[in-house]
Motif scaffolding. Structure first.
Motif, PDB file in Angstrom:
ATOM      1  N   UNK A  29       1.340 -39.030  -3.778  1.00 65.05           N
ATOM      2  CA  UNK A  29       2.752 -39.089  -4.163  1.00 65.05           C
ATOM      3  C   UNK A  29       2.888 -38.264  -5.438  1.00 65.05           C
ATOM      4  N   UNK A  30       3.864 -37.375  -5.478  1.00 64.58           N
ATOM      5  CA  UNK A  30       4.053 -36.495  -6.631  1.00 64.58           C
ATOM      6  C   UNK A  30       5.355 -36.832  -7.361  1.00 64.58           C
ATOM      7  N   UNK A  31       5.270 -36.820  -8.687  1.00 60.21           N
ATOM      8  CA  UNK A  31       6.452 -36.915  -9.540  1.00 60.21           C
ATOM      9  C   UNK A  31       6.505 -35.609 -10.324  1.00 60.21           C
ATOM     10  N   UNK A  32       7.326 -34.673  -9.845  1.00 58.09           N
ATOM     11  CA  UNK A  32       7.372 -33.324 -10.418  1.00 58.09           C
ATOM     12  C   UNK A  32       8.447 -33.250 -11.498  1.00 58.09           C
ATOM     13  N   UNK A  33       8.012 -32.934 -12.717  1.00 61.12           N
ATOM     14  CA  UNK A  33       8.925 -33.003 -13.859  1.00 61.12           C
ATOM     15  C   UNK A  33       9.054 -34.463 -14.279  1.00 61.12           C
ATOM     16  N   UNK A  34       7.892 -35.088 -14.545  1.00 63.18           N
ATOM     17  CA  UNK A  34       7.832 -36.553 -14.674  1.00 63.18           C
ATOM     18  C   UNK A  34       8.403 -37.087 -15.982  1.00 63.18           C
ATOM     19  N   UNK A  35       8.631 -36.240 -16.968  1.00 55.80           N
ATOM     20  CA  UNK A  35       9.072 -36.642 -18.321  1.00 55.80           C
ATOM     21  C   UNK A  35       8.243 -37.839 -18.801  1.00 55.80           C
ATOM     22  N   UNK A  36       8.868 -38.963 -19.137  1.00 57.72           N
ATOM     23  CA  UNK A  36       8.112 -40.089 -19.704  1.00 57.72           C
ATOM     24  C   UNK A  36       7.525 -41.019 -18.647  1.00 57.72           C
ATOM     25  N   UNK A  67       7.414 -42.416 -11.955  1.00 65.55           N
ATOM     26  CA  UNK A  67       6.016 -42.727 -11.626  1.00 65.55           C
ATOM     27  C   UNK A  67       5.785 -44.237 -11.691  1.00 65.55           C
ATOM     28  N   UNK A  68       6.247 -44.867 -12.757  1.00 66.80           N
ATOM     29  CA  UNK A  68       6.107 -46.323 -12.904  1.00 66.80           C
ATOM     30  C   UNK A  68       6.809 -47.062 -11.776  1.00 66.80           C
ATOM     31  N   UNK A  69       8.006 -46.619 -11.450  1.00 67.38           N
ATOM     32  CA  UNK A  69       8.794 -47.260 -10.396  1.00 67.38           C
ATOM     33  C   UNK A  69       8.109 -47.127  -9.037  1.00 67.38           C
ATOM     34  N   UNK A  70       7.557 -45.932  -8.763  1.00 67.32           N
ATOM     35  CA  UNK A  70       6.830 -45.734  -7.512  1.00 67.32           C
ATOM     36  C   UNK A  70       5.586 -46.624  -7.476  1.00 67.32           C
ATOM     37  N   UNK A  71       4.868 -46.660  -8.573  1.00 70.52           N
ATOM     38  CA  UNK A  71       3.618 -47.425  -8.635  1.00 70.52           C
ATOM     39  C   UNK A  71       3.872 -48.921  -8.396  1.00 70.52           C
ATOM     40  N   UNK A 122       0.653 -49.411   0.050  1.00 75.92           N
ATOM     41  CA  UNK A 122      -0.189 -48.692   1.005  1.00 75.92           C
ATOM     42  C   UNK A 122      -1.587 -48.462   0.413  1.00 75.92           C
ATOM     43  N   UNK A 123      -2.565 -48.340   1.314  1.00 80.21           N
ATOM     44  CA  UNK A 123      -3.962 -48.168   0.872  1.00 80.21           C
ATOM     45  C   UNK A 123      -4.256 -46.698   0.563  1.00 80.21           C
ATOM     46  N   UNK A 124      -5.098 -46.487  -0.433  1.00 80.29           N
ATOM     47  CA  UNK A 124      -5.651 -45.155  -0.684  1.00 80.29           C
ATOM     48  C   UNK A 124      -4.669 -44.126  -1.202  1.00 80.29           C
ATOM     49  N   UNK A 125      -3.620 -44.555  -1.879  1.00 79.74           N
ATOM     50  CA  UNK A 125      -2.625 -43.613  -2.410  1.00 79.74           C
ATOM     51  C   UNK A 125      -2.936 -43.266  -3.867  1.00 79.74           C
ATOM     52  N   UNK A 126      -2.570 -42.059  -4.241  1.00 83.10           N
ATOM     53  CA  UNK A 126      -2.654 -41.631  -5.645  1.00 83.10           C
ATOM     54  C   UNK A 126      -1.326 -40.998  -6.035  1.00 83.10           C
ATOM     55  N   UNK A 127      -0.882 -41.285  -7.255  1.00 84.02           N
ATOM     56  CA  UNK A 127       0.327 -40.650  -7.787  1.00 84.02           C
ATOM     57  C   UNK A 127      -0.092 -39.548  -8.756  1.00 84.02           C
ATOM     58  N   UNK A 156      -3.386 -51.173 -10.023  1.00 82.36           N
ATOM     59  CA  UNK A 156      -4.602 -50.716  -9.336  1.00 82.36           C
ATOM     60  C   UNK A 156      -4.384 -49.341  -8.691  1.00 82.36           C
ATOM     61  N   UNK A 157      -3.130 -48.847  -8.720  1.00 85.04           N
ATOM     62  CA  UNK A 157      -2.822 -47.545  -8.112  1.00 85.04           C
ATOM     63  C   UNK A 157      -3.226 -46.435  -9.082  1.00 85.04           C
ATOM     64  N   UNK A 158      -4.111 -45.516  -8.659  1.00 84.80           N
ATOM     65  CA  UNK A 158      -4.504 -44.439  -9.573  1.00 84.80           C
ATOM     66  C   UNK A 158      -3.370 -43.448  -9.823  1.00 84.80           C
ATOM     67  N   UNK A 159      -3.207 -43.082 -11.081  1.00 85.97           N
ATOM     68  CA  UNK A 159      -2.191 -42.099 -11.485  1.00 85.97           C
ATOM     69  C   UNK A 159      -2.851 -41.049 -12.357  1.00 85.97           C
ATOM     70  N   UNK A 160      -2.599 -39.777 -12.063  1.00 88.08           N
ATOM     71  CA  UNK A 160      -3.029 -38.736 -12.996  1.00 88.08           C
ATOM     72  C   UNK A 160      -1.786 -38.021 -13.510  1.00 88.08           C
ATOM     73  N   UNK A 161      -1.741 -37.829 -14.822  1.00 85.92           N
ATOM     74  CA  UNK A 161      -0.622 -37.149 -15.475  1.00 85.92           C
ATOM     75  C   UNK A 161      -1.125 -35.785 -15.936  1.00 85.92           C
ATOM     76  N   UNK A 162      -0.521 -34.729 -15.409  1.00 84.78           N
ATOM     77  CA  UNK A 162      -1.014 -33.381 -15.655  1.00 84.78           C
ATOM     78  C   UNK A 162       0.015 -32.548 -16.416  1.00 84.78           C
ATOM     79  N   UNK A 163      -0.484 -31.783 -17.370  1.00 89.23           N
ATOM     80  CA  UNK A 163       0.349 -30.798 -18.069  1.00 89.23           C
ATOM     81  C   UNK A 163       0.296 -29.509 -17.263  1.00 89.23           C
ATOM     82  N   UNK A 164       1.432 -29.048 -16.785  1.00 84.50           N
ATOM     83  CA  UNK A 164       1.418 -27.820 -15.993  1.00 84.50           C
ATOM     84  C   UNK A 164       2.801 -27.457 -15.491  1.00 84.50           C
TER      85      UNK A 164
END
Length: 241
Positions: A59-66, A70-74, A79-84, A107-115
């Motif tokens: 699941x992608x949050x493009x232009x995630x700001x703060x 992402x929090x709302x989705x999480x 579902x099993x095996x999802x990553x944000x 328990x849902x993994x989230x990675x926050x990327x600068x890009x």
């Protein structure tokens, strides 16, 4: 509590709007007082993500700001095996977003990327959220970005797209702008703040009409597109692959 937004409260040489450290400090207050129904939009995007997310997908949050979406989705993911994967090109936003997310257990993994989302690798996606992000992308690059998102989505996947709109003609556009400015006045913004913010953002945020959005999504191949929320010139839609 975030600080109160008073960035444009004093007369100044207005520069183009950027998501810098000054904006990060007041962003929640700025958004709440500037975007009608923002809390409803964010909570519903989370519910839609929970409905359309597929096992073992991204699941992608493009232009995630703060990281509000992402929090709302999480919060809504079962579902099993999802990553944000949350991406933003503002270093100040990304730093604060990471801190914000650490404050809530999950328990849902989230990675926050600068890009730059125009260069981001998108794959195996069931949900892509762009909450008031596309309007800051150069108009001539929007079709290609949305096509890449479409190609990255699994069948049955969704694009969740919120945007500020331009009216279909000048009369309607003026009406929507007037209603929005009334909303900002009711939330305590002065005429000077409204005027200076408009000047700061006009070169940075170039809005499309709803017709332009719907036609483009249809051309790209989305099978169903539905506006589920609109207040004044702010709109949120879901596009299903």
């Amino acid at each position: 509590m975030s600080a109160k937004d008073s960035i444009y409260a004093s007369e100044q040489q207005v520069k183009d709007f950027t998501f810098d450290a000054k904006v990060v400090e007041v962003f929640p207050d700025m958004i709440e007082r500037s975007v009608p129904g923002y809390a409803t939009i964010v909570s519903t995007l989370g519910k839609l993500a929970g409905k359309y997310a597929q096992d073992n997908s991204n699941l992608y949050d493009l232009g995630c700001s703060l990281g509000a979406v992402t929090l709302s989705m999480r919060r809504n993911l079962n579902q099993a095996g999802c990553e944000i994967i949350a991406i933003d090109n503002s270093e100040a936003m990304v730093e604060r977003c990471r801190l914000h997310l650490e404050g809530f257990r999950s328990t849902v993994p989230v990675s926050v990327e600068l890009g730059d989302i125009l260069d981001a690798k998108l794959e195996n996606a069931s949900v892509v959220a762009m909450n008031f992000t596309l309007q800051f992308i150069e108009p001539e690059k929007r079709h290609a970005l949305l096509s890449r998102i479409y190609n990255a989505l699994k069948p049955g996947g969704v694009l969740l797209l919120s945007e500020k709109l331009r009216g279909e003609n000048q009369v309607v556009d003026d009406l929507l702008i007037d209603l929005h400015h009334d909303f900002k006045r009711a939330n305590g913004y002065s005429e000077l703040e409204i005027s200076q913010k408009r000047t700061a953002i006009e070169n940075v945020m170039r809005t499309d009409t709803l017709g332009t959005h719907l036609t483009r999504l249809n051309e790209i191949g989305f099978s169903q597109t539905q506006v589920w929320y609109q207040c004044f010139n702010f709109c949120s839609m879901v596009a299903i692959k």
